[in-house]
Write a protein that holds these residues in place. Structure first.
Motif, short mmCIF file in Angstrom:
data_model
loop_
_atom_site.label_atom_id
_atom_site.label_comp_id
_atom_site.label_asym_id
_atom_site.label_seq_id
_atom_site.Cartn_x
_atom_site.Cartn_y
_atom_site.Cartn_z
N HIS A 269 0.83 -1.21 0.00
CA HIS A 269 0.00 0.00 0.00
C HIS A 269 0.86 1.26 0.00
O HIS A 269 0.56 2.23 -0.71
N HIS A 270 1.93 1.27 0.78
CA HIS A 270 2.75 2.47 0.92
C HIS A 270 3.89 2.57 -0.10
O HIS A 270 4.32 3.68 -0.40
N TYR A 271 4.35 1.45 -0.62
CA TYR A 271 5.59 1.49 -1.41
C TYR A 271 5.46 0.99 -2.85
O TYR A 271 6.36 1.21 -3.64
N LYS A 272 4.34 0.34 -3.21
CA LYS A 272 4.22 -0.16 -4.57
C LYS A 272 4.08 0.96 -5.58
O LYS A 272 4.37 0.81 -6.76
N GLN A 273 3.64 2.14 -5.12
CA GLN A 273 3.45 3.29 -6.01
C GLN A 273 4.77 3.82 -6.57
O GLN A 273 4.78 4.51 -7.57
N PHE A 274 5.87 3.50 -5.89
CA PHE A 274 7.12 4.12 -6.29
C PHE A 274 7.66 3.47 -7.55
O PHE A 274 7.72 2.26 -7.68
N SER A 275 8.09 4.31 -8.46
CA SER A 275 8.55 3.82 -9.76
C SER A 275 9.83 3.03 -9.61
O SER A 275 10.72 3.40 -8.86
N PRO A 276 9.98 1.92 -10.36
CA PRO A 276 11.22 1.17 -10.34
C PRO A 276 12.31 1.93 -11.05
O PRO A 276 12.06 2.83 -11.82
N SER A 277 13.54 1.53 -10.77
CA SER A 277 14.67 2.14 -11.43
C SER A 277 14.70 1.72 -12.89
O SER A 277 14.09 0.73 -13.27
N PRO A 278 15.39 2.46 -13.79
CA PRO A 278 15.36 2.20 -15.21
C PRO A 278 15.68 0.78 -15.59
O PRO A 278 15.12 0.24 -16.53
N SER A 279 16.59 0.11 -14.86
CA SER A 279 17.00 -1.23 -15.24
C SER A 279 16.02 -2.30 -14.79
O SER A 279 16.15 -3.45 -15.14
N ASN A 280 14.99 -1.92 -14.01
CA ASN A 280 14.07 -2.91 -13.47
C ASN A 280 12.66 -2.81 -14.06
O ASN A 280 11.72 -3.39 -13.55
N LEU A 281 12.49 -2.06 -15.15
CA LEU A 281 11.17 -1.83 -15.69
C LEU A 281 10.51 -3.09 -16.22
O LEU A 281 9.31 -3.17 -16.33
N SER A 282 11.30 -4.10 -16.56
CA SER A 282 10.75 -5.30 -17.16
C SER A 282 10.10 -6.22 -16.15
O SER A 282 9.44 -7.17 -16.50
#
Length: 513
Positions: A269-282
């Protein structure tokens, strides 16, 4: 304001929900914690011992420079240049170690980088004892400096992220206070090795590595990875919840039934909103091994975030300026204090050095008692002002009148400087970790501490040139401390005492406004 612009703002954790954040869970655990939660305190103590290894390694050279055997057989009586390069080599290594380790901690984790840094520091410290000449020693101390510099951002990022907000100032200050323990360790070892038994400086170097060895073992055995890192960077929500529950159980044993377990749903709930780093988008929830190019891209991306328009002028640059000026003002004295005491002909120099090291204690006690009450910024500013006054008094009494030096007044002013300078560093250590978001926190701490190393490195050459003019050296310190006292007012985020940590990173793109 556009959605893109909205995402650029620093976002702190929401507390207005029944789903608890990590900070809220740790605060709840702290409110019902045992009188002396031994296992949690052991975690904090482990990070504290690791910090003591930092000070012991940094201040080592000040004792070697005052040893006659070292002066004649390694430096060949060239204190001005050889001594300056030896002292500066450590800070040059710390500069590189701090910058690189800070970014690596935000990619690979805080604990593994801290462990590797301490291994490097330990090995280089032991090899120092067999160095045959000054050039080899400069190279070895540079390598040691990389490990020393890498220790600080990893260590302080970990303690900031493992502490509940209500006690964060006290606990971070407690860890920082072990600078005194490392300082006291090498002062006592110096008294035993150089004065009581007149052993070789090589024995002194070996014994000075004890805090590093002990700290390395304790960190590996008792310190977990940061749950915030696992949630926001690695996005391993299971592990983040597990570590958070472990921390809670370490604080609460008798009333554990009053602390509901921290659930995976709360992490998401609190942390899934945060965007992944560029290398982890997949990958949405799994962790994979990034390529070296992707890793480098992530590291550089974190540095770009720190100079994004949102926080560049109001946070990053003022924080760097503060670290630079405080390092110039403090290390110009601390790294040469033995030489200054010898120059003014204090009796029993090593006993006075122990008193100087013990002067950290009132500064630490002051920090424990007031940092969470009056706030980080007021404590920092007042400590810097009193440090500057003490440095000026130190210079006045070293100068003396009619060629006579009041040694008692010299020691009192030197100890006063040490006391207030300790309070300033404690406040700065806490503030720096609170100013930046989780994704780039260790990178930011590494960048700021490395900026301080630039100041410390420059100060060694200035101090070496002024080594025989202690009054000028002390007045230079006073000037930089006064500059430091003004700099915090340029921080736009101000004082974040007892507030939740920032978790959302900022965009490297300018606003659309």
């Amino acid at each position: 304001m556009s959605d893109a612009c909205e995402s650029t703002r620093l976002v702190s954790e929401s507390e207005g929900t029944s789903l608890r954040s990590i900070d809220k869970f740790l605060d709840d655990a702290s409110s019902i914690a045992d009188f002396f939660p031994f296992r949690y305190n052991l975690t904090i103590l482990s990070l504290s011992v690791a910090n003591s290894s930092f000070s012991a390694s940094v201040l080592l050279m000040s004792y070697l420079l005052a040893d006659d055997d070292f002066d004649s057989n390694i430096m060949y009586h060239d204190t001005t240049w050889c001594g300056s390069f030896l002292s500066a080599s450590v800070f040059a290594g710390m500069l590189l170690g701090g910058v690189s380790a800070g970014a690596l901690c935000d990619h690979f984790g805080r604990k593994p980088i801290l462990g590797l840094a301490m291994v490097l520091n330990l090995v280089a410290g032991l090899v120092t004892a067999i160095a045959p000449d000054a050039i080899t020693l400069i190279l070895i101390r540079f390598i040691a400096g990389i490990g020393i510099g890498a220790t600080e951002p990893a260590n302080f990022t970990l303690v900031v992220e493992l502490c509940p907000p209500s006690n964060r100032g006290f606990l971070v200050t407690f860890v920082a206070s072990f600078w005194m323990v490392g300082n006291l360790h090498i002062a006592v070892v110096g008294l035993v090795v150089f004065q009581m038994f007149e052993w070789s400086w090589r024995v002194y170097v070996i014994l000075s590595t004890i805090p590093t060895f002990l700290g390395l073992w304790m960190v590996w055995a008792y310190v977990p990875e940061s749950p915030r890192f696992m949630a926001t960077v690695k996005r391993d929500y299971d592990e983040a919840a597990r570590i958070t529950n472990v921390l809670g159980k370490q604080m609460v044993t008798k009333k554990i039934h009053e602390l509901p377990p921290y659930e995976i749903e709360e992490v998401q709930h609190h942390y899934k909103q945060f965007s992944p780093s560029p290398s982890n988008l997949s990958s949405e929830t799994t962790v994979h091994r990034p390529t070296s190019r992707a890793t480098l891209s992530d590291l550089l991306h974190n540095f770009r975030l720190l100079y994004a328009p949102d926080i560049r002028s109001g946070t990053t640059l003022p924080a760097q300026a503060l670290w630079f000026s405080l390092a110039m003002g403090s290390y110009s004295i601390m790294a040469w204090i033995n030489f200054i005491f010898e120059l003014v002909k204090l009796e029993n120099v090593y006993l006075n050095l122990i008193l100087f090291a013990l002067a950290n204690l009132p500064g630490n006690i002051m920090s424990f008692l007031i940092i969470d009450k009056i706030g980080r910024l007021p404590m920092l500013v007042w400590s810097l002002c009193f440090s500057a006054i003490s440095s000026a008094s130190f210079a006045w009494f070293v100068k003396g009148t009619g060629g006579n030096v009041n040694t008692m007044a010299v020691m009192i002013s030197a100890c006063a400087f040490q006391t207030f300078e300790t309070g300033a560093w404690n406040a700065l250590d806490v503030m720096t970790g609170e100013l930046f978001p989780t994704k780039v926190r260790s990178t930011a701490v590494g960048l700021c501490t490395s900026t301080g190393r630039v100041g410390a490195l420059i100060s060694q050459f200035v101090s070496g040139a002024l080594a025989n003019e202690p009054v000028l050296l002390l007045m230079m310190s006073c000037m930089f401390l006064l500059v430091s006292a003004v700099t915090p007012f340029f921080l736009e985020s101000g004082d974040r005492t007892n507030l939740p940590l920032f978790d959302q990173a900022i965009s490297s793109q300018p606003s659309d406004d």
